[in-house]
Design an enzyme around this catalytic site. Sequence first.
Site, mmCIF file in Angstrom:
data_model
loop_
_atom_site.group_PDB
_atom_site.id
_atom_site.type_symbol
_atom_site.label_atom_id
_atom_site.label_comp_id
_atom_site.label_asym_id
_atom_site.label_seq_id
_atom_site.Cartn_x
_atom_site.Cartn_y
_atom_site.Cartn_z
ATOM 1 N N GLU A 263 46.596 33.582 37.102
ATOM 2 C CA GLU A 263 45.918 33.625 38.389
ATOM 3 C C GLU A 263 46.232 32.350 39.153
ATOM 4 O O GLU A 263 46.244 31.256 38.580
ATOM 5 C CB GLU A 263 44.390 33.685 38.252
ATOM 6 N N GLU A 311 37.410 41.614 47.847
ATOM 7 C CA GLU A 311 36.495 42.450 47.056
ATOM 8 C C GLU A 311 35.056 42.086 47.409
ATOM 9 O O GLU A 311 34.570 41.011 47.060
ATOM 10 C CB GLU A 311 36.752 42.235 45.563
ATOM 11 N N LYS A 314 32.179 40.954 44.643
ATOM 12 C CA LYS A 314 32.279 39.791 43.774
ATOM 13 C C LYS A 314 31.078 38.887 44.003
ATOM 14 O O LYS A 314 30.592 38.733 45.121
ATOM 15 C CB LYS A 314 33.579 39.031 44.034
ATOM 16 N N GLU A 320 34.809 33.764 46.910
ATOM 17 C CA GLU A 320 35.236 34.704 45.880
ATOM 18 C C GLU A 320 35.570 36.084 46.455
ATOM 19 O O GLU A 320 36.338 36.838 45.864
ATOM 20 C CB GLU A 320 34.157 34.850 44.805
#
Length: 339
Positions: A263, A311, A314, A320
């Site tokens: 990541e 997203e 999250k 995030e």
Amino acid sequence: MAGQQLQGAASMLTLAVIIGAFAFVPTTVQSIGVCYGVLGTDLPSRSEVVQLYKSKGINLMRIYYPDKEALAALRNSGIGIILDVGGVDVVTSLAASPSNAASWVRDNVRPYYPAVNMKYIVVGNEVEGGATNSILSAMQNVNSALSAAGLGGIKVSTSVRFDVIANSYPPSKGVFKDAYMTQIARYLASTGAPLLANVYPYFAYRGNPRDISLNYATFQPGTTVRDDGNGLTYTNLFDAMVDAIYAALEKAGTANVMIVISESGWPSAGGFAATIDNARTYNQGLINHVGRGTPKKPVALEAYIFAMFNENQKTGDATERHFGLFYPNKSPVYPIRFS
């Protein structure tokens, strides 16, 4: 995904004033992937996602659990994947007995491989606390189960946060903070598998913007930092962080273990320095850079950008929810080239 990374990755740097604009210079990228998270209410179907990867020339994907629908959509796509086993409870179960690992492989790998190109099975993502004691046993059990099923070509590893490293500045001082990491590194050396690491210059910069230049954190030119311990010079924070992990592997007696960046990314909204311009600059810089490797290991580095989509489910910091390259409607958050 990532929590706070080590904030002091370059805390002693005295950085020069950066002058001039950064022009992207594409290089040949041998291995760049994108992480596919599904913590959103409005994301496209799995089959649409696979088609989006293919249409953009993204040939590597990470998924965070054995998502049956995603695995089915990936059949014969040619996309190589990192497959996480799932959460800490799964890691603990896999460590508990070889039969649990055999069942997991039977249910989640055998029905799909080789139609789905599974490169790595990841036993735990950023595992912390007492659960770290289960990682090695779980890896060993999964490896044995894969071998027994005739699937020994799939490598088994774990994915760690950058803060498994102590003394990360300068990079040559890097060392594993805890003994369990040395044990894992030695096991990886014995199997030929890489160590997967989540490396986020964003969090290091956010934690110490006084001593870390934004340009240094986002692959822009103007700063050169010399490490007197290894005689190498660094022009970006990403290389310094990765080479600190390589230094720790050397100190563990496992210099042959390679690193895969499982990541890395930069948020486009939601917090300090989280802008579309910074996110585009970092992620395009990462794509353009990884084919060269790092000063310590100047060979192509396999790396996965976090993440494919914003997203909205999250938890944690607002950032995030804004690491995506694409909105859920598949339109790009910002222009980016994958080659």
